[in-house]
Design a protein around this motif. Sequence first.
Motif, PDB file in Angstrom:
ATOM      1  N   ARG A  10       0.832  -1.219   0.000  1.00  0.00           N
ATOM      2  CA  ARG A  10       0.000   0.000   0.000  1.00  0.00           C
ATOM      3  C   ARG A  10       0.857   1.256   0.000  1.00  0.00           C
ATOM      4  O   ARG A  10       0.531   2.246  -0.638  1.00  0.00           O
ATOM      5  N   VAL A  11       1.982   1.208   0.704  1.00  0.00           N
ATOM      6  CA  VAL A  11       2.837   2.390   0.827  1.00  0.00           C
ATOM      7  C   VAL A  11       3.752   2.561  -0.387  1.00  0.00           C
ATOM      8  O   VAL A  11       3.901   3.659  -0.906  1.00  0.00           O
ATOM      9  N   PHE A  12       4.360   1.479  -0.872  1.00  0.00           N
ATOM     10  CA  PHE A  12       5.422   1.604  -1.868  1.00  0.00           C
ATOM     11  C   PHE A  12       5.046   1.202  -3.287  1.00  0.00           C
ATOM     12  O   PHE A  12       5.825   1.450  -4.214  1.00  0.00           O
ATOM     13  N   ALA A  13       3.903   0.607  -3.506  1.00  0.00           N
ATOM     14  CA  ALA A  13       3.517   0.240  -4.874  1.00  0.00           C
ATOM     15  C   ALA A  13       3.149   1.493  -5.658  1.00  0.00           C
ATOM     16  O   ALA A  13       2.648   2.474  -5.100  1.00  0.00           O
ATOM     17  N   ASP A  14       3.402   1.448  -6.970  1.00  0.00           N
ATOM     18  CA  ASP A  14       3.006   2.587  -7.800  1.00  0.00           C
ATOM     19  C   ASP A  14       1.517   2.489  -8.115  1.00  0.00           C
ATOM     20  O   ASP A  14       0.819   1.595  -7.617  1.00  0.00           O
ATOM     21  N   GLU A  15       1.026   3.401  -8.952  1.00  0.00           N
ATOM     22  CA  GLU A  15      -0.413   3.454  -9.239  1.00  0.00           C
ATOM     23  C   GLU A  15      -0.928   2.199  -9.947  1.00  0.00           C
ATOM     24  O   GLU A  15      -2.121   1.923  -9.937  1.00  0.00           O
ATOM     25  N   ARG A  16      -0.039   1.405 -10.532  1.00  0.00           N
ATOM     26  CA  ARG A  16      -0.448   0.158 -11.186  1.00  0.00           C
ATOM     27  C   ARG A  16      -0.193  -1.069 -10.319  1.00  0.00           C
ATOM     28  O   ARG A  16      -0.391  -2.198 -10.755  1.00  0.00           O
ATOM     29  N   GLY A  17       0.279  -0.845  -9.098  1.00  0.00           N
ATOM     30  CA  GLY A  17       0.514  -1.947  -8.176  1.00  0.00           C
ATOM     31  C   GLY A  17       1.892  -2.568  -8.258  1.00  0.00           C
ATOM     32  O   GLY A  17       2.148  -3.584  -7.620  1.00  0.00           O
ATOM     33  N   HIS A  18       2.798  -1.984  -9.021  1.00  0.00           N
ATOM     34  CA  HIS A  18       4.155  -2.518  -9.139  1.00  0.00           C
ATOM     35  C   HIS A  18       4.988  -2.116  -7.931  1.00  0.00           C
ATOM     36  O   HIS A  18       4.965  -0.967  -7.506  1.00  0.00           O
ATOM     37  N   ILE A  19       5.724  -3.084  -7.403  1.00  0.00           N
ATOM     38  CA  ILE A  19       6.640  -2.847  -6.292  1.00  0.00           C
ATOM     39  C   ILE A  19       8.037  -3.075  -6.852  1.00  0.00           C
ATOM     40  O   ILE A  19       8.409  -4.202  -7.148  1.00  0.00           O
ATOM     41  N   ARG A  20       8.797  -2.020  -7.020  1.00  0.00           N
ATOM     42  CA  ARG A  20      10.079  -2.104  -7.704  1.00  0.00           C
ATOM     43  C   ARG A  20      11.271  -2.234  -6.764  1.00  0.00           C
ATOM     44  O   ARG A  20      12.390  -2.419  -7.222  1.00  0.00           O
ATOM     45  N   ALA A  21      11.040  -2.142  -5.457  1.00  0.00           N
ATOM     46  CA  ALA A  21      12.114  -2.286  -4.476  1.00  0.00           C
ATOM     47  C   ALA A  21      11.514  -2.724  -3.151  1.00  0.00           C
ATOM     48  O   ALA A  21      10.382  -2.374  -2.834  1.00  0.00           O
ATOM     49  N   CYS A  22      12.267  -3.503  -2.410  1.00  0.00           N
ATOM     50  CA  CYS A  22      11.813  -3.984  -1.102  1.00  0.00           C
ATOM     51  C   CYS A  22      13.017  -4.055  -0.168  1.00  0.00           C
ATOM     52  O   CYS A  22      14.150  -3.870  -0.609  1.00  0.00           O
ATOM     53  N   PRO A  23      12.796  -4.328   1.100  1.00  0.00           N
ATOM     54  CA  PRO A  23      13.931  -4.420   2.035  1.00  0.00           C
ATOM     55  C   PRO A  23      14.935  -5.513   1.667  1.00  0.00           C
ATOM     56  O   PRO A  23      16.093  -5.444   2.059  1.00  0.00           O
ATOM     57  N   ASN A  24      14.525  -6.518   0.893  1.00  0.00           N
ATOM     58  CA  ASN A  24      15.446  -7.586   0.517  1.00  0.00           C
ATOM     59  C   ASN A  24      16.414  -7.177  -0.589  1.00  0.00           C
ATOM     60  O   ASN A  24      17.486  -7.750  -0.705  1.00  0.00           O
ATOM     61  N   CYS A  25      16.037  -6.208  -1.431  1.00  0.00           N
ATOM     62  CA  CYS A  25      16.904  -5.867  -2.565  1.00  0.00           C
ATOM     63  C   CYS A  25      17.360  -4.415  -2.558  1.00  0.00           C
ATOM     64  O   CYS A  25      17.986  -3.969  -3.521  1.00  0.00           O
ATOM     65  N   SER A  26      17.054  -3.666  -1.517  1.00  0.00           N
ATOM     66  CA  SER A  26      17.543  -2.289  -1.414  1.00  0.00           C
ATOM     67  C   SER A  26      17.614  -1.892   0.053  1.00  0.00           C
ATOM     68  O   SER A  26      16.965  -2.495   0.898  1.00  0.00           O
ATOM     69  N   ALA A  27      18.391  -0.857   0.326  1.00  0.00           N
ATOM     70  CA  ALA A  27      18.524  -0.384   1.710  1.00  0.00           C
ATOM     71  C   ALA A  27      17.195   0.194   2.180  1.00  0.00           C
ATOM     72  O   ALA A  27      16.492   0.854   1.427  1.00  0.00           O
ATOM     73  N   ASN A  28      16.839  -0.056   3.429  1.00  0.00           N
ATOM     74  CA  ASN A  28      15.568   0.452   3.964  1.00  0.00           C
ATOM     75  C   ASN A  28      15.434   1.958   3.802  1.00  0.00           C
ATOM     76  O   ASN A  28      14.361   2.451   3.496  1.00  0.00           O
TER      77      ASN A  28
END
Length: 49
Positions: free
Chosen positions: A17-35
């Motif tokens: 809900r916080v990090f997805a774009d308007e189409r629901g894509h999540i391009r980064a997460c705590p596993n693949c980028s720094a918090n």
Amino acid sequence: MPECDHCGAHVSDQFARVFADERGHIRACPNCSANAGIAEVSRERAQKV
């Protein structure tokens, strides 16, 4: 359950809900980028697509 489009890791519904774009894509997460830089990395990866 939603997952990161970059690395495939599962993320929480709240994270999506916080990090997805308007189409629901999540391009980064705590596993693949720094918090601290998730929002910035998401924007950079979205611009490359």
